[in-house]
Enzyme design. Sequence first.
Site, PDB file in Angstrom:
ATOM      1  N   ASN A 848       0.744  -1.307   0.125  1.00 18.89           N
ATOM      2  CA  ASN A 848       0.064  -0.159   0.005  1.00 18.89           C
ATOM      3  C   ASN A 848       0.848   1.333   0.094  1.00 18.89           C
ATOM      4  O   ASN A 848       0.297   2.047  -0.272  1.00 18.89           O
ATOM      5  CB  ASN A 848      -0.907  -0.021   1.103  1.00 18.89           C
ATOM      6  CG  ASN A 848      -1.980  -1.099   1.033  1.00 18.89           C
ATOM      7  OD1 ASN A 848      -2.577  -1.369   0.439  1.00 18.89           O
ATOM      8  ND2 ASN A 848      -1.891  -2.053   2.305  1.00 18.89           N
ATOM      9  N   TYR A 849       2.125   1.399   0.589  1.00 22.39           N
ATOM     10  CA  TYR A 849       2.727   2.665   1.010  1.00 22.39           C
ATOM     11  C   TYR A 849       4.057   2.668  -0.064  1.00 22.39           C
ATOM     12  O   TYR A 849       4.550   3.635  -0.125  1.00 22.39           O
ATOM     13  CB  TYR A 849       3.021   2.761   2.219  1.00 22.39           C
ATOM     14  CG  TYR A 849       1.778   2.903   2.975  1.00 22.39           C
ATOM     15  CD1 TYR A 849       1.070   4.387   2.812  1.00 22.39           C
ATOM     16  CD2 TYR A 849       1.024   1.842   3.686  1.00 22.39           C
ATOM     17  CE1 TYR A 849      -0.322   4.370   3.606  1.00 22.39           C
ATOM     18  CE2 TYR A 849       0.035   1.985   4.351  1.00 22.39           C
ATOM     19  CZ  TYR A 849      -0.698   3.458   4.412  1.00 22.39           C
ATOM     20  OH  TYR A 849      -1.872   3.612   4.907  1.00 22.39           O
ATOM     21  N   LEU A 850       4.697   1.546  -0.674  1.00 20.37           N
ATOM     22  CA  LEU A 850       5.877   1.611  -1.194  1.00 20.37           C
ATOM     23  C   LEU A 850       5.713   1.520  -2.513  1.00 20.37           C
ATOM     24  O   LEU A 850       5.224   0.397  -3.212  1.00 20.37           O
ATOM     25  CB  LEU A 850       6.704   0.450  -0.802  1.00 20.37           C
ATOM     26  CG  LEU A 850       7.115   0.307   0.719  1.00 20.37           C
ATOM     27  CD1 LEU A 850       8.090  -0.674   0.907  1.00 20.37           C
ATOM     28  CD2 LEU A 850       7.733   1.801   1.277  1.00 20.37           C
TER      29      LEU A 850
END
Length: 890
Positions: A848-850
């Site tokens: 989700n974030y990288l």
Amino acid sequence: MSSASDFSDDDRPLGAPNGAPNGHHHPNGNGHVPAQQALSSMSEDEDMPLATAHSSAVPPPRTLKRKKPVYAESSSDSEDDTPLASSPAKLATSAAVPMPGALQATTVPASSTNGKGKTKTKAEPSDDEYAEDDAPQRKRAAANKKPAKKKVKQDAPAASGSDDDEPIAAKKLSAPRKRKAKVESDSDDEKPIAKKLAAKKPRASKAKAEAASGDELPKAKKASGKVKKEEEDATGSPVKGKGRKKKEDEEEEVFRWWDADANGDGSVKWETLEHNGVIFPPPYEALPSHVKMKYDGKPLDLPPPSEEVAGFYAALIESDHAQSAKFNENFFEDWKTVLKKNPPRDGTRVTSFELCDFRPMFEYFEAEKAKKKALTSAEKKELKRVRDEEEAKYLTCLLDGRKEKVGNFKVEPPGLFRGRGEHPKKGSLKYRVRPEDITINIGKNAPVPVPNMPGNWKEVIHDNTVTWLATWTENVNSNHKYVFLAAGSSLKGQSDMNKFEKARELKKHIDRIRQNYNADLKSKVMADRQRATAMYFIDKLALRAGNEKGEDEAETVGCCSLKCQHVTLEAPNFVIFDFLGKDSIRYYNRVPVELQIFKNIRIFKENKNDDDDLFDRVNTTGLNKHLQSEMKGLTAKVFRTFNASITFQRLLDENTLENATLQEKLNAYNKANREVAILCNHRRTVPKTHDQSMEKVRDKLRGIKYDRMKLRHVLFKMDRKFKTQAEYIEDESDIDDEWIVTHEESMKAKDIEKAEKKFKQENEKLEEEGNKPQKPSVLEERLADIDAEYKVLVSERGTKLAELKRERPAEKVQDAITKLTERISAAKLQIIDRDEGKEIALNTSKINYLDPRITASWCKIHDVPVEKLFSKTLRVKFPWALEVEEDWKF
């Protein structure tokens, strides 16, 4: 709750006004047997409560009583530093989803930014990442409400509430650039590689395969035979995928939407859409007449609706859920409601949870699981074939005339809501979803799908500005559920790429935004000063924005919903955070802050009680509106994505990996991933089986050492001069005679089991083909050969001499020893990596974030197969990222 009209413009911040059944009694059958023994259909992996977050220092116990802090004073601490009050903004009411982490990892110098990443697409509309995985509604009446239109969101949940990383069928991806390095084998089987080297010689091809598997744990297998190659994820767990049927390799190519118009303007998403709706779970089948739960020691004759709900609990009596008083209380209350409509046939009144004994049902479920496990491979294949045929038409849809995979088309079956952490509704009954609860979204000229159970759809709409195919509202938490396209679909991929491009765009604005909120830290307007302080924490600590929580929701908080009790000041400039974040994971962090931040927090806490809001003039709606004025599409979520990705890029770039082995590179990658996960507070409980699992992998390591020892002994028998050579003289220190006996007996038992299983499978295949099965004497001969081989090993114990069944030159044996030594080094590194990550959930940030392009580029630079870091699911989810050039930077 006070409204804005309750405050005047001159006000300073004011504070807000200020024995159940436990299921542990013996009649319930509640024991302390591991949770994995619960019914397989009631999987708990995603819903188990998560434990307290780990911190570098052991946090003190949480307390609601706030001690008077010691403050740092300075000459600038005067009347002029106290802001004027402003009217509080309207408080938001959506769920708080905090994401705390580390302070020092996020500062980005202006020199490190570039102009890349400009995007024409619209930003993510919401700060929420995922809806609660299994958050159904409390009342069926609420299901009749029509859900609001939902624009496409990157992180919307699938139909059953599962995340996007659920396995889906693979599509053939575009071939990536050719790698310089050979793809290593990563088999992770149970047996050491040189099982009986005294009796059988390893083939050269086998030794070659061994050399390529330096990152894997030992393989318990004879030295001869082919080595199966398996994929591994970043944690070293094997991921099956290679060597499958040809048809999977011949699947149609992925639609290369990233080479076409991204269509990410937030308006029309499709022109035509045709699909077959959703598939409902089968109806409940009553238990055999002899299987009945007991009440007050007597069998209870229940009608099917009441028996079904009792079975939901019975399947969990040996899980952690059944040890929760709140879970048991909620279940019993809902079950009693069902019993009123469907009372026991014998007239028994069920009034006491303690008198209920669900064990007879549990034992029946366990017996059925054992029967299913004991099915022959042919019977299992037949069951799978029937299931696949039933689901085939739901797997795909036609989007603009193009076949696309559907994400999760299965409606979640009824059951008990598990919740996360100390959710107040855990144990509540999730109702069975019916066609009358579901709204279908299809093209105007598309045929309306027919439900696979009696009933009519609630509504059929034709909205081409949204991307969901079906939606309904569940009863526990009144959450909307959606069926979307699969993670690897064009619409999902566009949403992913737009999200990361928006985060990259923030690089061009971050310096200005930080200057602006730093200036507002001394604002004379209280609301502005609180907003700037909140932005500081969201930027530097990756906190989620956070919203107001209802009384029936878990008491988790984020930045804007912090209470005074959650933040403590410690001179000279430390702020201590202590609160429950997302999934009720405790966030404890002691961080140094700028002196102005320290003074602001002191001012915000003045004349307030512990349970008063720290930021009483800030809410997420107003905060996100301000962020939009700083940069179009900017939200707190974009800040988290930006800080996670740019921190990850920096950490990877700091590593010098020249001449590093593959496992050393993987460890460096995972270490960077862990730091980002800590920044984002992606914690998990240490698995209950961690110690057992670590002992198992250490035993595998000893198995490789055993193989090397046997080869050393082979050299010694060839020529005693090898005993004096430094590379062969040292013994394997953690292998003693007792362990060798145990290891060889274990290998023998596994070989016998393997031979018996192979014999059974061969006979089943012969019978399927209409041929005569093999005689038992064939198996007896194979077992006799195994017995003879291990007798040789027994005779060699303690002699420090061994021989191969077939002659091999000393040079070949020396090469095999060298490769085993390399495997031992790699296995040691992998053990360290696995132990360090036991409390960190790496996949959450990775999914989700990288930005996945960071990983794809890094793999190309360092000749690391992307399969080592991205599971098949992630490779299907991010095909657009895998083609990035190696010089790409976030």
